[in-house]
Design a protein around this motif. Structure first.
Motif, mmCIF file in Angstrom:
data_model
loop_
_atom_site.group_PDB
_atom_site.id
_atom_site.type_symbol
_atom_site.label_atom_id
_atom_site.label_comp_id
_atom_site.label_asym_id
_atom_site.label_seq_id
_atom_site.Cartn_x
_atom_site.Cartn_y
_atom_site.Cartn_z
ATOM 1 N N LYS A 5 0.841 -1.206 0.203
ATOM 2 C CA LYS A 5 -0.078 0.050 0.110
ATOM 3 C C LYS A 5 0.908 1.178 0.081
ATOM 4 C CE LYS A 5 -4.375 -1.102 2.165
ATOM 5 N NZ LYS A 5 -4.028 -2.471 2.086
ATOM 6 N N ILE A 6 0.310 2.313 -0.761
ATOM 7 C CA ILE A 6 1.155 3.596 -0.572
ATOM 8 C C ILE A 6 0.668 4.307 0.677
ATOM 9 C CG2 ILE A 6 1.020 6.033 -1.757
ATOM 10 C CD1 ILE A 6 0.892 4.503 -4.398
ATOM 11 N N ILE A 7 1.639 4.752 1.219
ATOM 12 C CA ILE A 7 1.054 5.867 2.560
ATOM 13 C C ILE A 7 1.341 7.176 1.932
ATOM 14 C CG2 ILE A 7 2.013 6.265 4.785
ATOM 15 C CD1 ILE A 7 2.929 3.376 5.034
ATOM 16 N N GLY A 8 0.338 7.708 1.856
ATOM 17 C CA GLY A 8 0.138 8.976 1.415
ATOM 18 C C GLY A 8 -1.202 9.738 1.091
ATOM 19 N N SER A 10 -4.659 10.914 -1.163
ATOM 20 C CA SER A 10 -5.197 10.513 -2.277
ATOM 21 C C SER A 10 -5.315 11.639 -3.261
ATOM 22 C CB SER A 10 -6.749 10.145 -1.642
ATOM 23 O OG SER A 10 -7.523 11.213 -1.271
ATOM 24 N N THR A 224 5.695 3.439 1.017
ATOM 25 C CA THR A 224 4.652 2.415 1.160
ATOM 26 C C THR A 224 4.880 1.445 2.489
ATOM 27 O OG1 THR A 224 6.093 0.460 0.449
ATOM 28 C CG2 THR A 224 5.337 2.201 -1.229
ATOM 29 N N THR A 291 1.276 10.072 -7.242
ATOM 30 C CA THR A 291 0.808 8.915 -6.781
ATOM 31 C C THR A 291 -0.952 9.070 -6.110
ATOM 32 O OG1 THR A 291 1.496 9.210 -4.406
ATOM 33 C CG2 THR A 291 2.859 8.001 -6.087
ATOM 34 N N ALA A 293 -2.980 7.286 -3.167
ATOM 35 C CA ALA A 293 -2.911 6.214 -2.214
ATOM 36 C C ALA A 293 -4.116 5.466 -2.157
ATOM 37 C CB ALA A 293 -2.816 6.951 -0.771
#
Ligand code: BMA
Length: 339
Positions: A5-8, A10, A224, A291, A293
């Motif tokens: 998962k991307i941590i960031g 949306s 991530t 990106t 998330a």
């Protein structure tokens, strides 16, 4: 394969095209590439190797503009969709801390990274030899230069998008003053964006031929839950000159000088006309990503043949699966990077 998962944030308006059905690679190009054509401004012949970020309801970017005197400088651009860009006709006016104009003699390959509430631009410039310049802005109206972080010779500096263990962290690539025929990625830390130290080796060129001459940091690392996802460039020397491709690796989240996984294969290499043909042929040079998330979507912005800007797409899951499938991390990558 495990999930990643991307941590960031949306980013529902990230530019996007679904993976074509017949696509057998982890990254696919935008069908309307290149997104910036030649002669985008009266005094700029080519824009390439440039960086973008979400800003307000739209997007903002810093662009390498090759002027008609052949000298590169950095131009500001704005966009509603991150595909169609409008550029300011004058290059960015950098000042010193007292507000006096303080322009580099030249400036190229800018990266743009937001850390907390401040945007940082870093680029390659003359500092009695090629080295890194850096400036900060909060409003994209005033751009204040900070102390040059590194001694010459150095290129390809890119900041992590948050502090790690209380310090700012920057990747860079020590080099020479010419077309450097060597080069590994290093990392340095700073408590204040002025004093840089605790230098560590991150990763070197490898036995994989596409990256056996030199490598350099590309886009700002993406956080991530499996580590920092790094897109970088790798170079091979051929009988017709250097060829630049894009590679991918995962760095440890708390000790990013340790490489956890490193893809043996490039993830994008010159093959379209706008990558193979131009001022410098055969160059794919990543400088930024957008990106989302929520969906795991990633849009990679890369310079093409020192002439154009291209966009390519992947998802964090696609690229993770590919890195793991072709993982070739070696002992020198996994070390902490100090001798
Ligand atoms: C590197 C940098 C990049 C350029 C590449 C290919 O040394 O100068 O700006 O895209 O060469 O010419």
């Amino acid at each position: 394969m495990s999930n990643i998962k991307i941590i960031g944030d949306s980013l529902p308006n990230i530019p996007w095209q679904d993976k074509p059905e017949n696509c057998c690679t982890p990254v696919w190009r935008y069908s309307e590439n290149p997104i910036i054509d030649r002669n985008p401004l009266p005094n700029v012949a080519r824009i390439f190797n440039s960086a973008v970020l979400p800003y307000g309801d739209g997007f903002i970017g810093v662009f390498r503009g090759e002027q008609r005197d052949g000298i590169p400088h950095i131009y500001l651009g704005r966009s509603n969709d991150a595909v169609h860009w409008e550029f300011e006709s004058e290059r960015i006016q950098f000042t010193d801390k007292n507000g006096e104009l303080f322009m580099p003699k030249y400036a190229y390959d800018p990266r743009l990274i937001k850390v907390e509430d401040t945007y940082y631009i870093m680029w390659c410039q003359d500092g009695y030899g090629a080295t890194i310049g850096i400036a900060q802005t909060k409003d994209f109206k005033t751009f204040v230069r900070l102390e040059n972080p590194f001694l010459p010779y150095n290129r390809n500096a890119v900041l992590f998008p948050r502090k790690i263990n209380g310090n700012y962290v920057m990747l860079s690539r020590p080099c020479d003053n010419g077309h450097t025929a060597f080069g590994d990625i290093f990392l340095s830390e700073s408590p204040d964006m002025e004093f840089w130290g605790r230098h560590r080796h991150v990763m070197g060129r490898s036995e994989n031929w596409w990256e056996n001459l030199k490598i350099g940091g590309g886009a700002a690392p993406i956080e991530t839950d499996k580590g920092w996802l790094l897109f970088y460039h790798g170079v091979v020397n051929t009988c017709n000159g250097y060829v630049y491709s894009i590679g991918a690796a995962i760095l440890d989240i708390n000790e990013p000088s340790r490489v956890l996984h490193r893809c043996k294969n490039y993830i994008l290499a010159p093959e379209e006309w706008y990558e193979e043909r131009g001022f410098v042929p055969n160059v794919c040079f990543p400088c930024a990503t957008l990106t989302d998330a929520d969906t795991g979507r990633i849009a990679i912005y890369y310079g093409c043949a020192d002439s154009y800007v291209g966009v390519a797409f992947t998802t964090v899951q696609d690229i993770w699966d590919y890195i793991i499938k072709f993982d070739s991390v070696n002992e020198s990558d996994t070390e902490i990077g100090i001798r």
